[in-house]
Design an enzyme around this catalytic site. Structure first.
Site, PDB file in Angstrom:
ATOM      1  N   TYR A 114       0.610  -1.141  -0.068  1.00 37.25           N
ATOM      2  CA  TYR A 114       0.105  -0.034   0.107  1.00 37.25           C
ATOM      3  C   TYR A 114       0.958   1.124   0.011  1.00 37.25           C
ATOM      4  CZ  TYR A 114      -2.646   3.888   2.102  1.00 37.25           C
ATOM      5  OH  TYR A 114      -3.296   4.954   2.308  1.00 37.25           O
ATOM      6  N   LEU A 142      -8.116   2.313  14.833  1.00 38.46           N
ATOM      7  CA  LEU A 142      -8.496   2.052  16.241  1.00 38.46           C
ATOM      8  C   LEU A 142      -9.657   2.604  16.529  1.00 38.46           C
ATOM      9  CD1 LEU A 142      -7.032   0.835  18.727  1.00 38.46           C
ATOM     10  CD2 LEU A 142      -5.859   3.124  19.023  1.00 38.46           C
TER      11      LEU A 142
HETATM   12  N1  LIG Z   1      -8.038   6.802   6.393  1.00 39.15           N
HETATM   13  C1  LIG Z   1      -6.835   7.270   6.765  1.00 39.15           C
HETATM   14  O1  LIG Z   1      -6.671   7.379   7.874  1.00 39.15           O
HETATM   15  C2  LIG Z   1      -6.120   7.520   5.513  1.00 39.15           C
HETATM   16  C3  LIG Z   1      -4.533   7.798   5.789  1.00 39.15           C
HETATM   17  C4  LIG Z   1      -3.750   7.964   4.946  1.00 39.15           C
HETATM   18  C5  LIG Z   1      -4.152   8.327   3.631  1.00 39.15           C
HETATM   19  N2  LIG Z   1      -5.457   7.870   3.352  1.00 39.15           N
HETATM   20  C6  LIG Z   1      -5.699   7.896   1.997  1.00 39.15           C
HETATM   21  O2  LIG Z   1      -6.931   8.875   1.827  1.00 39.15           O
HETATM   22  C7  LIG Z   1      -7.803   8.458   0.801  1.00 39.15           C
HETATM   23  C8  LIG Z   1      -9.297   8.369   1.051  1.00 39.15           C
HETATM   24  O3  LIG Z   1      -9.031   7.304   2.365  1.00 39.15           O
HETATM   25  P1  LIG Z   1     -10.521   6.867   2.896  1.00 39.15           P
HETATM   26  O4  LIG Z   1     -10.293   6.465   4.352  1.00 39.15           O
HETATM   27  O5  LIG Z   1     -11.696   7.966   2.926  1.00 39.15           O
HETATM   28  O6  LIG Z   1     -10.968   5.709   2.234  1.00 39.15           O
HETATM   29  P2  LIG Z   1     -12.336   5.136   1.750  1.00 39.15           P
HETATM   30  O7  LIG Z   1     -11.950   3.661   1.192  1.00 39.15           O
HETATM   31  O8  LIG Z   1     -13.687   5.360   2.461  1.00 39.15           O
HETATM   32  O9  LIG Z   1     -12.568   6.278   0.270  1.00 39.15           O
HETATM   33  C9  LIG Z   1     -11.977   5.709  -0.815  1.00 39.15           C
HETATM   34  C10 LIG Z   1     -13.053   5.999  -2.148  1.00 39.15           C
HETATM   35  O10 LIG Z   1     -12.283   5.677  -3.293  1.00 39.15           O
HETATM   36  C11 LIG Z   1     -13.286   5.004  -4.160  1.00 39.15           C
HETATM   37  N3  LIG Z   1     -12.509   4.255  -5.140  1.00 39.15           N
HETATM   38  C12 LIG Z   1     -11.451   3.443  -4.854  1.00 39.15           C
HETATM   39  N4  LIG Z   1     -11.010   2.924  -5.964  1.00 39.15           N
HETATM   40  C13 LIG Z   1     -11.639   3.535  -7.255  1.00 39.15           C
HETATM   41  C14 LIG Z   1     -11.457   3.533  -8.426  1.00 39.15           C
HETATM   42  N5  LIG Z   1     -10.700   2.729  -9.037  1.00 39.15           N
HETATM   43  N6  LIG Z   1     -12.111   4.296  -9.044  1.00 39.15           N
HETATM   44  C15 LIG Z   1     -13.336   5.265  -8.576  1.00 39.15           C
HETATM   45  N7  LIG Z   1     -13.449   5.171  -7.265  1.00 39.15           N
HETATM   46  C16 LIG Z   1     -12.584   4.439  -6.374  1.00 39.15           C
HETATM   47  C17 LIG Z   1     -14.041   3.926  -3.097  1.00 39.15           C
HETATM   48  O11 LIG Z   1     -15.311   3.560  -3.639  1.00 39.15           O
HETATM   49  C18 LIG Z   1     -14.058   4.932  -1.903  1.00 39.15           C
HETATM   50  O12 LIG Z   1     -15.396   5.722  -2.066  1.00 39.15           O
HETATM   51  C19 LIG Z   1      -7.174   7.291   0.147  1.00 39.15           C
HETATM   52  O13 LIG Z   1      -6.466   7.543  -1.036  1.00 39.15           O
HETATM   53  C20 LIG Z   1      -6.340   6.641   1.326  1.00 39.15           C
HETATM   54  O14 LIG Z   1      -5.013   5.953   0.802  1.00 39.15           O
HETATM   55  C21 LIG Z   1      -6.363   7.810   4.178  1.00 39.15           C
END
Ligand SMILES: NC(=O)c1ccc[n+]([C@@H]2O[C@H](COP(=O)([O-])OP(=O)(O)OC[C@H]3O[C@@H](n4cnc5c(N)ncnc54)[C@H](O)[C@@H]3O)[C@@H](O)[C@H]2O)c1
Length: 319
Positions: free
Chosen positions: A139, A186
């Site tokens: 990832y 968490l």
């Molecule tokens: N949640 C955290 O603590 C965290 C920390 C660091 C980075 N991130 C990054 O932030 C971003 C959002 O994270 P989140 O927690 O909201 O995740 P999430 O899974 O809730 O949201 C991701 C969204 O992207 C959509 N998606 C995935 N692949 C797709 C594709 N090929 N085409 C169209 N839509 C697609 C999913 O349906 C979902 O709605 C991600 O890129 C994640 O890597 C999150």
């Protein structure tokens, strides 16, 4: 001035909160999401919704857009270890297709969701953006690859780009909060104990070199994160790829988080110590100095009680 933005992944946790903030600031928002992990009802009212894969972004982008905010990704660390191909395909393949579509449509500004997982085991804490990047899972490796891709796009083709490297995002904003399935974060996991959906919370290791022996992480409120995205849109400069860590700059241990959930929910939250998990650094805390200096950003909801209270209100409403 009102602008028009494409928000990829805007049906997910963070993307939907940022889309809501953009609308509240008077902007026009189009959400592109395939609903693979997101929810149609997560898309805020007032945003146009396009159900599509990232690789189809070219069909929906044109020069009327001022920028793209790119959240869409696969983001489960554990899954990325057993199904790395899904992560290279979706995160790297999808982002490459998006950059191509943006270049062809003449959309020259991007804000990208990067992650603390690009750093891996830190050599210094708090972690600055100049720290060595050595991700310990696929990832993090795919997110780092996209960061490299964006740097070269900015250098060669003048893209104005900001990557925001989030640490542990938590909390909720009104009706929008964490709904990952399976959940691996968490705070929502502990809240499942408070809601009676789990008997206990597992604490993975209590013999780390930290004051109470449990791992320390940097929790940032999702609404503070949203503020940073709006500032990043203003700070983006043609030909530059700016990378900013986003965290509170102070960490909380797993035990401190459990204690805060006990105080907020009034539930005893039974905790059981389990074996350490491989690849879990003892302390991960961001230096947010670049975000402060370049974006003019500082967190307004850094207090753990506020973060947990907002997450608890959201979890109870959903339950
Ligand atoms: N949640 C955290 O603590 C965290 C920390 C660091 C980075 N991130 C990054 O932030 C971003 C959002 O994270 P989140 O927690 O909201 O995740 P999430 O899974 O809730 O949201 C991701 C969204 O992207 C959509 N998606 C995935 N692949 C797709 C594709 N090929 N085409 C169209 N839509 C697609 C999913 O349906 C979902 O709605 C991600 O890129 C994640 O890597 C999150």
């Amino acid at each position: 001035m009102s602008a028009k933005y494409l928000v990829t992944g805007g049906a997910g946790y963070i993307g939907s909160v940022v889309a809501q903030h953009l609308l509240e600031a008077g902007h026009q928002v189009v959400v592109l999401d395939d609903l693979s992990t997101g929810f149609r009802e997560g898309v805020p009212e007032g945003a146009e919704f396009v159900r599509a894969d990232l690789r189809e972004a070219g069909r929906h982008l044109d020069a009327s857009f001022d920028a793209v905010l790119h959240f869409a990704a696969s983001s489960q660390v554990g899954e990325s270890v057993v199904r790395p191909e899904k992560y290279w395909e979706n995160n790297v393949g999808g982002s490459l297709a998006l950059l191509t579509a943006m270049r062809e449509a003449g959309v020259r500004k991007l804000v990208f969701s990067s992650t603390a997982a690009t750093y891996g085991e830190p050599e210094t804490v708090p972690i600055p953006e100049t720290a060595r990047t050595a991700p310990t899972n696929p990832y993090g490796a795919t997110k780092l690859a996209v960061d490299h891709m964006i740097t070269s796009e900015a250098n060669a083709h003048g893209l104005a780009a900001v990557s925001l490297r989030y640490f542990n995002v938590a909390g909720a904003y009104g009706d929008r909060g964490e709904r990952h399935d399976p959940e691996s974060h968490l705070i929502p996991l502990i809240l499942q104990v408070a809601l009676g959906r789990r008997d206990h919370i597992s604490v993975y290791g209590d013999d780390y070199p930290t004051p109470d022996g449990t791992c320390i992480r940097d929790y940032i409120h999702v609404a503070d994160l949203a503020d940073a995205h709006l500032l990043a849109l203003d700070a983006a400069t043609p030909g530059e790829h700016l990378i900013c860590n986003l965290g509170n700059g102070s960490g909380f241990s797993v035990r401190q988080v459990i204690d805060t959930v006990r105080q907020v929910t009034g539930h005893p939250i039974p905790a059981q110590v389990a074996e350490r998990r491989g690849g879990d650094p003892a302390v991960l805390v961001a230096s947010a100095a670049t975000a402060r200096d370049r974006l003019g950003w500082s967190p307004r909801r850094a207090d753990l009680t506020t973060i947990v209270t907002d997450a608890w209100d959201f979890a109870r409403r959903r339950a």
